[in-house]
Design a protein around this motif. Sequence first.
Motif: not given
Length: 508
Positions: A264-266, A316-323
């Motif tokens: 899974x992507x973290x 700027x930009x987006x950051x996702x952690x555990x979805x």
Amino acid sequence: MANDVLLSMKNITMTFPGVKALQNVDFTLQSGEIHALMGENGAGKSTLIKVLNGVHIRDSGDIFLEGKPINNHSPQEAQQNGISTVFQEVNLCQNISVAENIFAGCEPLNRFHAIDWKLMNEQAREILAWVGLEDIDVKRALGEYSVAIQQMVAIARAVHFNCKVLILDEPTSSLDDQEVEKLFNVMRQLKADGKGIIFVTHFLEQVYAVCDKITVLRNGELEGQFTTSELPRLKLVQAMLGHEVEALDNLRNKNAIADSTEAPEILRAVGLTHTGTIKPFDVSIRMGEVVGLTGLLGSGRSEMVRAIYGADKPDGGELYFQGKPLNAKAPIDSIRRGMAYLPEDRKEESLIADLSVRENMMIALQAKTGVFNLLPMAKQIELTDRYIKELNIKTPSPETLVKQLSGGNQQKVIIGRWLVTNPEFLILDEPTRGIDVGTKTEIQKFIVRLAGQGMTVVFISSEIDEMLRTVNRLCVLRDGAKVGELKNNNLTQQDVMAAIAGGEHNGK
């Protein structure tokens, strides 16, 4: 005068409470010689240098300079005797001019017994020209210049004032290749002038590039003195470690990291940017991966992980952690989500020197649980003991002040601090910089083991071969931009260098 004995230290013994730091150590330096002093952290290198400097008063033994006995009781007295030291952390004054730093304590005076500023600045320019810094404005504050230039200024000051023996303590750890070569040229010039240079370093390549002799210490004892040209590198490593060393290049193969393509992507970053340091970049990291960031100094490696962690807030930009979106306003937000970050500069950003090993280890966990929810002492002791054992930290006690430990053991304490928080995502920025070969190998193996247990690790190192032994995917950065990505069988030094030099590289 070349090849005459310049400095001789005989049967040097130094004891600290509970620790015999040096035991009957001999060291000999010739005129016109560059002599490497090597050994693992805790081997006694720093103690031997401090005894020579007068920082520590030895228990027993004799020191001779040009055949005459000397007993330095302070660095100032050592300098008066012709022994000068340039430390890894430049210990000059950042807020005064370059010229004032060079002449501090012995400024030229005019007939009115006031400082002759014009003469001092002129002489400072002449001194700096000798070490290749003829374009430096000596009137500007030293702190306005890079660490490399500050070190050259420190060397110029040391050499100018009656220096016979120059000690360089880890001078290259913050320099790029061009700066290192410039330093080496100055060292060779000093050698030609008959000076003796003691070069303390952990970089084997640099030792073989510039040193005539090598003295190895181990556990406070003399392991041997060797002629560099006659000592194979493997034999040097064996002398430092005291046992046969398995080929480090097999480390990754023997501790193979499973292919994490299906994991899974973290973490995912999309167009993440920080104006002035990193250009918009995308990255996807999966559970159990060890992802390396590589590139030349200034490429944006540290800046990228600081933006991911929230130490520097991205603009700027987006950051996702555990979805889920991660909008960390401060590092504590990232810690509570399951992230941990070991910064590049352990002394400035991590260690609290006057606290114990236990207290240093517990800080992050206490912050995570809240300052009003104090951890029971029994729990603190249990966790500290566990990670002292797991990381093989050499300390007399969990209550020993962390500043009393060697550099490598201090680094392990900081790693332990973050492991105590049980993170899912661990960022290690130069975790092995300035530490010995044995401790490096321990940390590399530990990283691979953590990945095998499902932890995700982002790993930054200036040593490409170390990255290739440890990671299963490598992101290449240049000038603040991600310019390539290498995976699996493409993890070779040649591919990495090609990506750094040539831009986009689509390793499969």
